[in-house]
Each structure stands twice: as structure tokens, then as C-alpha cells.
Scaffold this motif. Structure first.
Motif, PDB file in Angstrom:
ATOM      1  N   UNK A 167       0.821  -1.206   0.000  1.00  0.00           N
ATOM      2  CA  UNK A 167       0.000   0.000   0.000  1.00  0.00           C
ATOM      3  C   UNK A 167       0.859   1.261   0.000  1.00  0.00           C
ATOM      4  N   UNK A 168       1.975   1.224   0.749  1.00  0.00           N
ATOM      5  CA  UNK A 168       2.840   2.401   0.801  1.00  0.00           C
ATOM      6  C   UNK A 168       3.679   2.549  -0.459  1.00  0.00           C
ATOM      7  N   UNK A 169       4.041   1.425  -1.051  1.00  0.00           N
ATOM      8  CA  UNK A 169       4.829   1.471  -2.292  1.00  0.00           C
ATOM      9  C   UNK A 169       4.030   2.144  -3.405  1.00  0.00           C
ATOM     10  N   UNK A 170       2.743   1.850  -3.429  1.00  0.00           N
ATOM     11  CA  UNK A 170       1.867   2.441  -4.442  1.00  0.00           C
ATOM     12  C   UNK A 170       0.896   3.419  -3.772  1.00  0.00           C
ATOM     13  N   UNK A 171       1.459   4.286  -2.920  1.00  0.00           N
ATOM     14  CA  UNK A 171       0.659   5.172  -2.088  1.00  0.00           C
ATOM     15  C   UNK A 171      -0.316   6.029  -2.874  1.00  0.00           C
ATOM     16  N   UNK A 172       0.154   6.701  -3.924  1.00  0.00           N
ATOM     17  CA  UNK A 172      -0.711   7.595  -4.692  1.00  0.00           C
ATOM     18  C   UNK A 172      -1.856   6.819  -5.332  1.00  0.00           C
ATOM     19  N   UNK A 173      -1.545   5.658  -5.909  1.00  0.00           N
ATOM     20  CA  UNK A 173      -2.587   4.828  -6.536  1.00  0.00           C
ATOM     21  C   UNK A 173      -3.565   4.315  -5.488  1.00  0.00           C
ATOM     22  N   UNK A 174      -3.031   3.838  -4.366  1.00  0.00           N
ATOM     23  CA  UNK A 174      -3.883   3.318  -3.293  1.00  0.00           C
ATOM     24  C   UNK A 174      -4.806   4.406  -2.758  1.00  0.00           C
ATOM     25  N   UNK A 175      -4.251   5.590  -2.483  1.00  0.00           N
ATOM     26  CA  UNK A 175      -5.068   6.688  -1.970  1.00  0.00           C
ATOM     27  C   UNK A 175      -6.162   7.073  -2.964  1.00  0.00           C
ATOM     28  N   UNK A 176      -5.814   7.083  -4.245  1.00  0.00           N
ATOM     29  CA  UNK A 176      -6.796   7.439  -5.274  1.00  0.00           C
ATOM     30  C   UNK A 176      -7.927   6.419  -5.318  1.00  0.00           C
ATOM     31  N   UNK A 177      -7.565   5.133  -5.298  1.00  0.00           N
ATOM     32  CA  UNK A 177      -8.578   4.062  -5.348  1.00  0.00           C
ATOM     33  C   UNK A 177      -9.480   4.120  -4.113  1.00  0.00           C
ATOM     34  N   UNK A 178      -8.885   4.281  -2.926  1.00  0.00           N
ATOM     35  CA  UNK A 178      -9.677   4.345  -1.696  1.00  0.00           C
ATOM     36  C   UNK A 178     -10.577   5.584  -1.688  1.00  0.00           C
ATOM     37  N   UNK A 179     -10.059   6.705  -2.171  1.00  0.00           N
ATOM     38  CA  UNK A 179     -10.874   7.924  -2.251  1.00  0.00           C
ATOM     39  C   UNK A 179     -12.038   7.737  -3.222  1.00  0.00           C
ATOM     40  N   UNK A 180     -11.787   7.031  -4.331  1.00  0.00           N
ATOM     41  CA  UNK A 180     -12.858   6.762  -5.305  1.00  0.00           C
ATOM     42  C   UNK A 180     -13.925   5.849  -4.705  1.00  0.00           C
ATOM     43  N   UNK A 181     -13.501   4.868  -3.890  1.00  0.00           N
ATOM     44  CA  UNK A 181     -14.475   4.003  -3.201  1.00  0.00           C
ATOM     45  C   UNK A 181     -15.355   4.833  -2.256  1.00  0.00           C
ATOM     46  N   UNK A 182     -14.723   5.773  -1.541  1.00  0.00           N
ATOM     47  CA  UNK A 182     -15.496   6.637  -0.642  1.00  0.00           C
ATOM     48  C   UNK A 182     -16.423   7.556  -1.435  1.00  0.00           C
ATOM     49  N   UNK A 183     -15.952   8.038  -2.586  1.00  0.00           N
ATOM     50  CA  UNK A 183     -16.792   8.866  -3.454  1.00  0.00           C
ATOM     51  C   UNK A 183     -18.002   8.070  -3.933  1.00  0.00           C
ATOM     52  N   UNK A 184     -17.742   6.815  -4.323  1.00  0.00           N
ATOM     53  CA  UNK A 184     -18.842   5.931  -4.742  1.00  0.00           C
ATOM     54  C   UNK A 184     -19.829   5.720  -3.586  1.00  0.00           C
ATOM     55  N   UNK A 185     -19.299   5.484  -2.380  1.00  0.00           N
ATOM     56  CA  UNK A 185     -20.162   5.301  -1.205  1.00  0.00           C
ATOM     57  C   UNK A 185     -21.014   6.538  -0.965  1.00  0.00           C
ATOM     58  N   UNK A 186     -20.414   7.719  -1.132  1.00  0.00           N
ATOM     59  CA  UNK A 186     -21.152   8.963  -0.935  1.00  0.00           C
ATOM     60  C   UNK A 186     -22.285   9.097  -1.940  1.00  0.00           C
ATOM     61  N   UNK A 187     -22.020   8.708  -3.197  1.00  0.00           N
ATOM     62  CA  UNK A 187     -23.058   8.783  -4.237  1.00  0.00           C
ATOM     63  C   UNK A 187     -24.194   7.816  -3.917  1.00  0.00           C
ATOM     64  N   UNK A 188     -23.844   6.606  -3.497  1.00  0.00           N
ATOM     65  CA  UNK A 188     -24.865   5.609  -3.155  1.00  0.00           C
ATOM     66  C   UNK A 188     -25.692   6.076  -1.954  1.00  0.00           C
ATOM     67  N   UNK A 189     -25.008   6.585  -0.927  1.00  0.00           N
ATOM     68  CA  UNK A 189     -25.687   7.051   0.276  1.00  0.00           C
ATOM     69  C   UNK A 189     -26.632   8.208  -0.044  1.00  0.00           C
ATOM     70  N   UNK A 190     -26.232   9.084  -0.962  1.00  0.00           N
ATOM     71  CA  UNK A 190     -27.060  10.251  -1.301  1.00  0.00           C
ATOM     72  C   UNK A 190     -28.343   9.864  -2.024  1.00  0.00           C
TER      73      UNK A 190
END
Length: 198
Positions: A167-190
Motif C-alpha cells: 500500500x505504501x509502495x503504491x501510495x498515490x494509486x492506493x489513496x486514489x482508489x480508496x478515495x474513489x471508493x469513498x466517493x462511490x459510497x457517498x453517491x450511493x448514500x445520497x
């Protein structure tokens, strides 16, 4: 009472990816498992309180949830968008700036996530209370469901710890993917997809 159905339902809801689990994974990546335990403590206590509240208020609360849900959807959506922003900008070199893994954040997330609120406030009244009325038995189920939730959070933290190097080796990619999952969750919740359809 169908015990297998009850426990399968609890395990699927608790262990499936959701905002709390995603934040736990992101926090372990940035701050390690020890600091993430604060978030887990907050989330677990709120989870327990919501389940206990469902027992106290029973069917009265279930009948009023439709009126509360739109407010929860908006507040939950905004909070998840904030967390997505925080996760995307996480910097593993500066663990002291991690605000997503606080006790308060974990506690608040449970009360603002309609999926968690709907599950915790209906699981005991729907599955258990029609068959059991004794306080001790109902309390045992409250503790059991709370422990399933805690086990799920700890599993996500341990997995995040095991894969921390990757996760730390690919920090930028991991953070982007996790942020996109949270964005998706926000859209679903809304409930935006259903609003756009209708």
C-alpha cells in the motif's frame, strides 16, 4: 428464529467494503495499526450504541426512520466526501496530520452512514425481538452483533497492516482508489442514482 440467516446477514453487512472499512485501510497505510485503533474504538462504540438504541426504542424508531433517512443521506454524503478528500491527500511521511483515524471520526461515521444506521436499528427488532423477549437473551444478541462489527473492523486493520508495504509502495494509486471508493459510497448514500432515474 433463523439463526444462520441472521448471522450471515450480520457478517455480510459488517465485513463488506464500506466507508468505515475503507477509512480503516487507509489509516493503517498512513499511521499504522496502533493509531488506527482509535478510529476502530469510536466506530465500535457507536455501532454498539446504535444497536442498543434499537432495542430500547424498538418498533417506534423503525416507523420513524423514513423521516430521518433523507437528513442522514445528506449529512452522510457530505461527511464521506470530506473523508474522500482527506484520504486522497494523505501523506504517509506526515502521520501526525491524519484526521480521518480519530476516535470522533469513527464514532461520527456510524451515525452518518445510512447503511449502518438502517442495519443497526433494525437487525435486533426484525430478527430477534419477534422470537425473544427476555432482556438477557436480547442483550446477548446485541453483544454478538457488536462483536461481529468489531471483528470486521479488526480484520480490515490486520489486512491493511499485512499489506502495508504494498500500500505504501503504491501510495498515490492506493489513496486514489480508496478515495474513489469513498466517493462511490457517498453517491450511493445520497440516493442520487435513484433520484436521477425517477
Amino acid at each position: 428464529m433463523n439463526y444462520s440467516s441472521f448471522f450471515i446477514y450480520c457478517v455480510i453487512v459488517a465485513f463488506s467494503p464500506g466507508p468505515s472499512n475503507i477509512v480503516i485501510l487507509a489509516s493503517v497505510q498512513q499511521s499504522g495499526i496502533k493509531r488506527t485503533l482509535r478510529y476502530i474504538a469510536g466506530a465500535s462504540i457507536a455501532f454498539f450504541l446504535l444497536i442498543a438504541l434499537s432495542v430500547v426504542l424498538g418498533e417506534t424508531l423503525s416507523s420513524r426512520l423514513p423521516f430521518i433517512l433523507p437528513v442522514l443521506r445528506i449529512a452522510g454524503c457530505l461527511f464521506m466526501l470530506y473523508l474522500a478528500y482527506q484520504v486522497y491527500h494523505m501523506d504517509v511521511s506526515n502521520a501526525s496530520t491524519n484526521r480521518t483515524a480519530s476516535f470522533a471520526s469513527g464514532f461520527l461515521m456510524q451515525f452518518l452512514n445510512p447503511k449502518v444506521v438502517m442495519f443497526t436499528l433494525t437487525v435486533i427488532p426484525s430478527y430477534v425481538m419477534p422470537y425473544y423477549t427476555e432482556g438477557q437473551v436480547i442483550s446477548a444478541f446485541v453483544v454478538a452483533v457488536s462483536l461481529i462489527g468489531l471483528a470486521a473492523y479488526m480484520t480490515w486493520a490486520v489486512c491493511g497492516n499485512l499489506f502495508q508495504g504494498v500500500l505504501q509502495k503504491y501510495r498515490r494509486t492506493t489513496n486514489t482508489v480508496l478515495a474513489l471508493f469513498l466517493l462511490y459510497s457517498a453517491i450511493v448514500v445520497s440516493d442520487l442514482p435513484n433520484l436521477l432515474k425517477g
